[in-house]
Scaffold this motif. Structure first.
Motif, mmCIF file in Angstrom:
data_model
loop_
_atom_site.group_PDB
_atom_site.id
_atom_site.type_symbol
_atom_site.label_atom_id
_atom_site.label_comp_id
_atom_site.label_asym_id
_atom_site.label_seq_id
_atom_site.Cartn_x
_atom_site.Cartn_y
_atom_site.Cartn_z
ATOM 1 N N VAL A 13 51.323 -16.206 7.256
ATOM 2 C CA VAL A 13 52.108 -16.924 8.080
ATOM 3 C C VAL A 13 53.190 -16.406 9.212
ATOM 4 N N ALA A 14 52.882 -15.114 9.407
ATOM 5 C CA ALA A 14 53.456 -14.255 10.584
ATOM 6 C C ALA A 14 51.828 -14.212 11.562
ATOM 7 N N GLU A 15 51.170 -14.469 11.522
ATOM 8 C CA GLU A 15 50.050 -14.032 11.720
ATOM 9 C C GLU A 15 49.670 -15.534 11.829
ATOM 10 N N ILE A 16 50.221 -16.257 11.549
ATOM 11 C CA ILE A 16 49.581 -17.886 11.950
ATOM 12 C C ILE A 16 50.909 -18.559 13.593
ATOM 13 N N PHE A 17 51.921 -17.991 13.402
ATOM 14 C CA PHE A 17 52.885 -18.424 13.687
ATOM 15 C C PHE A 17 53.115 -17.515 15.161
ATOM 16 N N ALA A 18 52.824 -16.609 15.664
ATOM 17 C CA ALA A 18 52.662 -15.361 16.673
ATOM 18 C C ALA A 18 51.736 -15.426 17.352
ATOM 19 N N PRO A 19 50.972 -15.775 17.266
ATOM 20 C CA PRO A 19 49.967 -16.383 18.341
ATOM 21 C C PRO A 19 50.402 -17.617 19.021
ATOM 22 N N LEU A 20 50.917 -18.369 18.121
ATOM 23 C CA LEU A 20 51.597 -19.525 18.494
ATOM 24 C C LEU A 20 52.328 -19.531 19.372
ATOM 25 N N PHE A 21 53.527 -18.764 19.486
ATOM 26 C CA PHE A 21 54.669 -18.642 20.537
ATOM 27 C C PHE A 21 54.291 -17.694 21.076
ATOM 28 N N LEU A 22 53.688 -16.851 20.921
ATOM 29 C CA LEU A 22 53.312 -16.215 22.834
ATOM 30 C C LEU A 22 52.086 -17.068 23.371
ATOM 31 N N VAL A 23 51.581 -18.277 23.393
ATOM 32 C CA VAL A 23 50.832 -19.088 23.696
ATOM 33 C C VAL A 23 51.593 -19.888 24.441
ATOM 34 N N ILE A 24 52.316 -20.268 23.698
ATOM 35 C CA ILE A 24 53.250 -21.504 24.293
ATOM 36 C C ILE A 24 54.190 -20.900 25.082
ATOM 37 N N GLY A 25 54.786 -19.618 24.968
ATOM 38 C CA GLY A 25 55.830 -18.863 25.810
ATOM 39 C C GLY A 25 55.237 -18.700 27.106
ATOM 40 N N ILE A 26 54.280 -17.901 27.568
ATOM 41 C CA ILE A 26 53.511 -17.760 28.294
ATOM 42 C C ILE A 26 53.325 -18.111 29.049
ATOM 43 N N ILE A 27 52.172 -19.731 28.709
ATOM 44 C CA ILE A 27 52.576 -21.325 29.698
ATOM 45 C C ILE A 27 53.791 -22.130 29.480
ATOM 46 N N TRP A 28 54.793 -21.476 29.012
ATOM 47 C CA TRP A 28 55.627 -22.263 29.838
ATOM 48 C C TRP A 28 56.499 -21.535 30.437
ATOM 49 N N LYS A 29 56.754 -19.871 30.311
ATOM 50 C CA LYS A 29 56.720 -19.345 31.902
ATOM 51 C C LYS A 29 55.988 -18.939 32.817
ATOM 52 N N LEU A 30 54.720 -19.576 33.069
ATOM 53 C CA LEU A 30 53.871 -19.208 34.156
ATOM 54 C C LEU A 30 53.809 -20.753 34.666
#
Length: 141
Positions: A53-70
């Motif tokens: 479960v963590a391997e599924i959501f970790a990249p998702l959270f990172l990508v969404i967070g980085i895009i939202w930050k930029l």
């Protein structure tokens, strides 16, 4: 010369016998205790499920967070470029850039870009911890 080879063969037989006894005693202790097997199965299942479960959501959270930050920085640079060429279009893009929220409330929890990135990193650490615990328990049990 034959004496040397015959002594060497006897010592190899003795070592083979001793190592076979050691292997048999280790294998019998692992197989004979069903409680440890059940404990191992349960722990392995739980940690592997958490890891998946963590391997599924970790990249998702990172990508969404980085895009939202930029995204605000990208829109502000676009506003500067467009405003210099056409002020009316620059105002429209500025209005669209102001629509990007800084935080979102979902079910009473506030989400921000930084929090999503942090949660993604925590999930990666959780994945590493679960893999380490699974390997450790595999060696001990």
């Amino acid at each position: 010369m034959n004496k040397f080879f015959s002594n060497n063969t006897r010592s190899e037989e003795r070592l083979g016998h001793i190592s076979q006894e050691y292997t048999d005693s280790r294998n019998s202790s692992k197989v004979s205790n069903p409680f440890l097997n059940i404990l191992w199965f349960a722990c392995h299942f739980c940690f592997y499920l958490i890891q998946q479960v963590a391997e599924i959501f970790a990249p998702l959270f990172l990508v969404i967070g980085i895009i939202w930050k930029l995204l605000p920085a990208i829109t502000s640079s676009l506003i500067a470029i467009i405003s210099s060429s056409d002020p009316q279009t620059g105002e429209l893009v500025k209005h669209g850039g102001n629509l990007i929220p800084h935080s979102i409330m979902i079910a009473g929890h506030g989400l921000t870009a930084g929090k999503l990135i942090f949660d993604g990193v925590l999930l990666i650490m959780l994945t590493a911890l679960c893999a380490t615990v699974t390997v450790y328990l595999g060696r001990k049990l």
